[in-house]
Design a protein around this motif. Structure first.
Motif, PDB file in Angstrom:
ATOM      1  N   LYS A   1       0.836  -1.203   0.000  1.00 26.76           N
ATOM      2  CA  LYS A   1       0.000   0.000   0.000  1.00 26.76           C
ATOM      3  C   LYS A   1       0.872   1.256   0.000  1.00 26.76           C
ATOM      4  O   LYS A   1       0.587   2.211  -0.723  1.00 26.76           O
ATOM      5  CB  LYS A   1      -0.916  -0.026   1.219  1.00 26.76           C
ATOM      6  CG  LYS A   1      -1.883   1.116   1.300  1.00 26.76           C
ATOM      7  CD  LYS A   1      -2.781   0.943   2.523  1.00 26.76           C
ATOM      8  CE  LYS A   1      -3.560   2.195   2.784  1.00 26.76           C
ATOM      9  NZ  LYS A   1      -4.378   2.080   3.995  1.00 26.76           N
ATOM     10  N   HIS A   2       1.946   1.238   0.781  1.00 29.44           N
ATOM     11  CA  HIS A   2       2.857   2.378   0.832  1.00 29.44           C
ATOM     12  C   HIS A   2       3.560   2.564  -0.525  1.00 29.44           C
ATOM     13  O   HIS A   2       3.682   3.699  -1.014  1.00 29.44           O
ATOM     14  CB  HIS A   2       3.884   2.185   1.944  1.00 29.44           C
ATOM     15  CG  HIS A   2       4.893   3.290   2.020  1.00 29.44           C
ATOM     16  ND1 HIS A   2       4.567   4.540   2.474  1.00 29.44           N
ATOM     17  CD2 HIS A   2       6.200   3.338   1.671  1.00 29.44           C
ATOM     18  CE1 HIS A   2       5.637   5.320   2.424  1.00 29.44           C
ATOM     19  NE2 HIS A   2       6.645   4.605   1.937  1.00 29.44           N
ATOM     20  N   ALA A   3       4.006   1.475  -1.140  1.00 34.19           N
ATOM     21  CA  ALA A   3       4.682   1.558  -2.443  1.00 34.19           C
ATOM     22  C   ALA A   3       3.724   2.083  -3.515  1.00 34.19           C
ATOM     23  O   ALA A   3       4.119   2.905  -4.351  1.00 34.19           O
ATOM     24  CB  ALA A   3       5.240   0.200  -2.844  1.00 34.19           C
ATOM     25  N   LEU A   4       2.473   1.630  -3.503  1.00 34.20           N
ATOM     26  CA  LEU A   4       1.486   2.124  -4.465  1.00 34.20           C
ATOM     27  C   LEU A   4       1.225   3.611  -4.261  1.00 34.20           C
ATOM     28  O   LEU A   4       1.133   4.374  -5.233  1.00 34.20           O
ATOM     29  CB  LEU A   4       0.182   1.336  -4.337  1.00 34.20           C
ATOM     30  CG  LEU A   4      -0.940   1.762  -5.287  1.00 34.20           C
ATOM     31  CD1 LEU A   4      -0.524   1.538  -6.734  1.00 34.20           C
ATOM     32  CD2 LEU A   4      -2.207   1.004  -4.975  1.00 34.20           C
ATOM     33  N   LYS A   5       1.147   4.029  -3.015  1.00 32.78           N
ATOM     34  CA  LYS A   5       0.963   5.455  -2.716  1.00 32.78           C
ATOM     35  C   LYS A   5       2.139   6.263  -3.253  1.00 32.78           C
ATOM     36  O   LYS A   5       1.954   7.334  -3.832  1.00 32.78           O
ATOM     37  CB  LYS A   5       0.828   5.660  -1.208  1.00 32.78           C
ATOM     38  CG  LYS A   5       0.750   7.111  -0.794  1.00 32.78           C
ATOM     39  CD  LYS A   5       0.769   7.253   0.714  1.00 32.78           C
ATOM     40  CE  LYS A   5       1.018   8.700   1.067  1.00 32.78           C
ATOM     41  NZ  LYS A   5       1.392   8.866   2.445  1.00 32.78           N
ATOM     42  N   ARG A   6       3.351   5.754  -3.078  1.00 31.80           N
ATOM     43  CA  ARG A   6       4.538   6.456  -3.574  1.00 31.80           C
ATOM     44  C   ARG A   6       4.512   6.557  -5.107  1.00 31.80           C
ATOM     45  O   ARG A   6       4.839   7.594  -5.667  1.00 31.80           O
ATOM     46  CB  ARG A   6       5.826   5.751  -3.120  1.00 31.80           C
ATOM     47  CG  ARG A   6       6.098   5.822  -1.655  1.00 31.80           C
ATOM     48  CD  ARG A   6       6.202   7.219  -1.094  1.00 31.80           C
ATOM     49  NE  ARG A   6       7.051   8.065  -1.910  1.00 31.80           N
ATOM     50  CZ  ARG A   6       6.862   9.372  -2.101  1.00 31.80           C
ATOM     51  NH1 ARG A   6       5.863   9.985  -1.523  1.00 31.80           N
ATOM     52  NH2 ARG A   6       7.667  10.063  -2.858  1.00 31.80           N
ATOM     53  N   VAL A   7       4.129   5.495  -5.787  1.00 29.93           N
ATOM     54  CA  VAL A   7       4.073   5.516  -7.254  1.00 29.93           C
ATOM     55  C   VAL A   7       3.047   6.539  -7.731  1.00 29.93           C
ATOM     56  O   VAL A   7       3.303   7.312  -8.661  1.00 29.93           O
ATOM     57  CB  VAL A   7       3.770   4.108  -7.817  1.00 29.93           C
ATOM     58  CG1 VAL A   7       3.435   4.159  -9.287  1.00 29.93           C
ATOM     59  CG2 VAL A   7       4.955   3.175  -7.570  1.00 29.93           C
ATOM     60  N   LEU A   8       1.901   6.583  -7.086  1.00 22.62           N
ATOM     61  CA  LEU A   8       0.872   7.558  -7.459  1.00 22.62           C
ATOM     62  C   LEU A   8       1.339   8.987  -7.192  1.00 22.62           C
ATOM     63  O   LEU A   8       1.087   9.891  -7.997  1.00 22.62           O
ATOM     64  CB  LEU A   8      -0.435   7.268  -6.729  1.00 22.62           C
ATOM     65  CG  LEU A   8      -1.154   5.988  -7.156  1.00 22.62           C
ATOM     66  CD1 LEU A   8      -2.376   5.744  -6.279  1.00 22.62           C
ATOM     67  CD2 LEU A   8      -1.540   6.045  -8.619  1.00 22.62           C
TER      68      LEU A   8
ATOM     69  N   PHE B   1      16.865   5.227  -2.559  1.00 21.37           N
ATOM     70  CA  PHE B   1      17.815   5.685  -1.558  1.00 21.37           C
ATOM     71  C   PHE B   1      17.212   6.717  -0.590  1.00 21.37           C
ATOM     72  O   PHE B   1      17.938   7.296   0.213  1.00 21.37           O
ATOM     73  CB  PHE B   1      19.061   6.253  -2.232  1.00 21.37           C
ATOM     74  CG  PHE B   1      19.832   5.218  -2.997  1.00 21.37           C
ATOM     75  CD1 PHE B   1      20.517   4.215  -2.335  1.00 21.37           C
ATOM     76  CD2 PHE B   1      19.847   5.239  -4.381  1.00 21.37           C
ATOM     77  CE1 PHE B   1      21.220   3.251  -3.036  1.00 21.37           C
ATOM     78  CE2 PHE B   1      20.547   4.275  -5.091  1.00 21.37           C
ATOM     79  CZ  PHE B   1      21.227   3.279  -4.417  1.00 21.37           C
ATOM     80  N   SER B   2      15.903   6.933  -0.692  1.00 16.38           N
ATOM     81  CA  SER B   2      15.182   7.883   0.168  1.00 16.38           C
ATOM     82  C   SER B   2      15.851   9.254   0.188  1.00 16.38           C
ATOM     83  O   SER B   2      16.058   9.841   1.247  1.00 16.38           O
ATOM     84  CB  SER B   2      15.048   7.328   1.590  1.00 16.38           C
ATOM     85  OG  SER B   2      14.313   6.136   1.592  1.00 16.38           O
ATOM     86  N   LEU B   3      16.180   9.761  -0.985  1.00 10.94           N
ATOM     87  CA  LEU B   3      16.818  11.068  -1.119  1.00 10.94           C
ATOM     88  C   LEU B   3      15.739  12.137  -1.070  1.00 10.94           C
ATOM     89  O   LEU B   3      14.895  12.212  -1.955  1.00 10.94           O
ATOM     90  CB  LEU B   3      17.609  11.146  -2.423  1.00 10.94           C
ATOM     91  CG  LEU B   3      18.680  10.068  -2.610  1.00 10.94           C
ATOM     92  CD1 LEU B   3      19.295  10.178  -3.994  1.00 10.94           C
ATOM     93  CD2 LEU B   3      19.736  10.175  -1.531  1.00 10.94           C
TER      94      LEU B   3
ATOM     95  N   ALA C   1       6.032  15.233  -4.223  1.00  6.64           N
ATOM     96  CA  ALA C   1       6.370  13.837  -3.958  1.00  6.64           C
ATOM     97  C   ALA C   1       7.752  13.623  -3.346  1.00  6.64           C
ATOM     98  O   ALA C   1       7.973  12.617  -2.693  1.00  6.64           O
ATOM     99  CB  ALA C   1       6.290  13.040  -5.260  1.00  6.64           C
ATOM    100  N   GLY C   2       8.674  14.527  -3.548  1.00  8.44           N
ATOM    101  CA  GLY C   2      10.053  14.283  -3.143  1.00  8.44           C
ATOM    102  C   GLY C   2      10.336  14.437  -1.664  1.00  8.44           C
ATOM    103  O   GLY C   2      11.298  13.851  -1.159  1.00  8.44           O
ATOM    104  N   ARG C   3       9.531  15.205  -0.957  1.00 11.81           N
ATOM    105  CA  ARG C   3       9.790  15.410   0.474  1.00 11.81           C
ATOM    106  C   ARG C   3       9.669  14.129   1.271  1.00 11.81           C
ATOM    107  O   ARG C   3      10.281  13.978   2.312  1.00 11.81           O
ATOM    108  CB  ARG C   3       8.825  16.439   1.058  1.00 11.81           C
ATOM    109  CG  ARG C   3       9.069  17.825   0.547  1.00 11.81           C
ATOM    110  CD  ARG C   3       8.144  18.804   1.182  1.00 11.81           C
ATOM    111  NE  ARG C   3       6.771  18.501   0.751  1.00 11.81           N
ATOM    112  CZ  ARG C   3       5.690  19.048   1.252  1.00 11.81           C
ATOM    113  NH1 ARG C   3       5.799  19.912   2.218  1.00 11.81           N
ATOM    114  NH2 ARG C   3       4.502  18.748   0.799  1.00 11.81           N
ATOM    115  N   GLU C   4       8.870  13.206   0.788  1.00 13.15           N
ATOM    116  CA  GLU C   4       8.670  11.939   1.488  1.00 13.15           C
ATOM    117  C   GLU C   4       9.187  10.769   0.664  1.00 13.15           C
ATOM    118  O   GLU C   4       8.653   9.667   0.736  1.00 13.15           O
ATOM    119  CB  GLU C   4       7.189  11.752   1.796  1.00 13.15           C
ATOM    120  CG  GLU C   4       6.631  12.831   2.700  1.00 13.15           C
ATOM    121  CD  GLU C   4       5.136  12.707   2.900  1.00 13.15           C
ATOM    122  OE1 GLU C   4       4.542  11.700   2.464  1.00 13.15           O
ATOM    123  OE2 GLU C   4       4.554  13.625   3.491  1.00 13.15           O
TER     124      GLU C   4
END
Length: 156
Positions: free
Chosen positions: A3-10, A86-88, A143-146
């Motif tokens: 669910k977290h990965a899908l949220k990140r992709v969106l 790398f969570s940059l 999207a980049g802040r998180e």
């Protein structure tokens, strides 16, 4: 985790599409501002008028938008995946990624640009890079802040 990965992709997709739109607006705004300077090339004034053409002929505006997506999509995907894995989360890094993707897309449109590096061509590359910086900042805000496919510890 899925669910977290899908949220990140969106969030990545939404950030990219909005950043491309804002980047195109930044290109026009920069050309319009620079056209008022003395000794500015004549086509700078034409570039400042293009939004009116895009409003009068919406398919032209959509063509430019989708062409920009096609030209910058692969570079942006690579940069975005690097940032996510790398969570940059540094906004400067996203701005540099945006500038690099914009200049890379410009190089795809104008492959002969290095052969005729006139001062006007350097100015075009600088303007495109500046618009890419703006687009990178917009992407970071959305999207980049998180950035990061892995879920932070405080959300477990």
């Amino acid at each position: 985790m899925a669910k977290h990965a899908l949220k990140r992709v969106l969030m990545m997709l939404a950030g990219y599409f909005v950043a491309v739109l804002v980047g195109l607006i930044a290109v026009v705004a920069i050309y319009a501002a620079l056209s008022s300077l003395p000794n500015a090339p004549d086509y700078f004034a034409f570039m400042g008028v293009t939004p009116i053409m895009a409003l009068v002929v919406p398919p032209l505006g959509m063509f430019v938008y989708f062409l920009t997506i096609m030209l910058t999509g692969l570079q942006t995907l690579i940069f975005t995946l690097i940032a996510e894995f790398f969570s940059l989360r540094n906004f400067w890094l996203h701005m540099v990624f945006g500038a690099a993707a914009a200049v890379g897309g410009f190089a795809l449109v104008w492959p002969s640009a290095p052969a005729d590096m006139s001062p006007e061509r350097w100015a075009d590359i600088g303007i495109i890079a500046a618009a890419g910086l703006v687009a990178g900042l917009i992407y970071w805000l959305i999207a980049g802040r998180e950035a990061g496919f892995r879920r932070p510890l405080y959300q477990l």
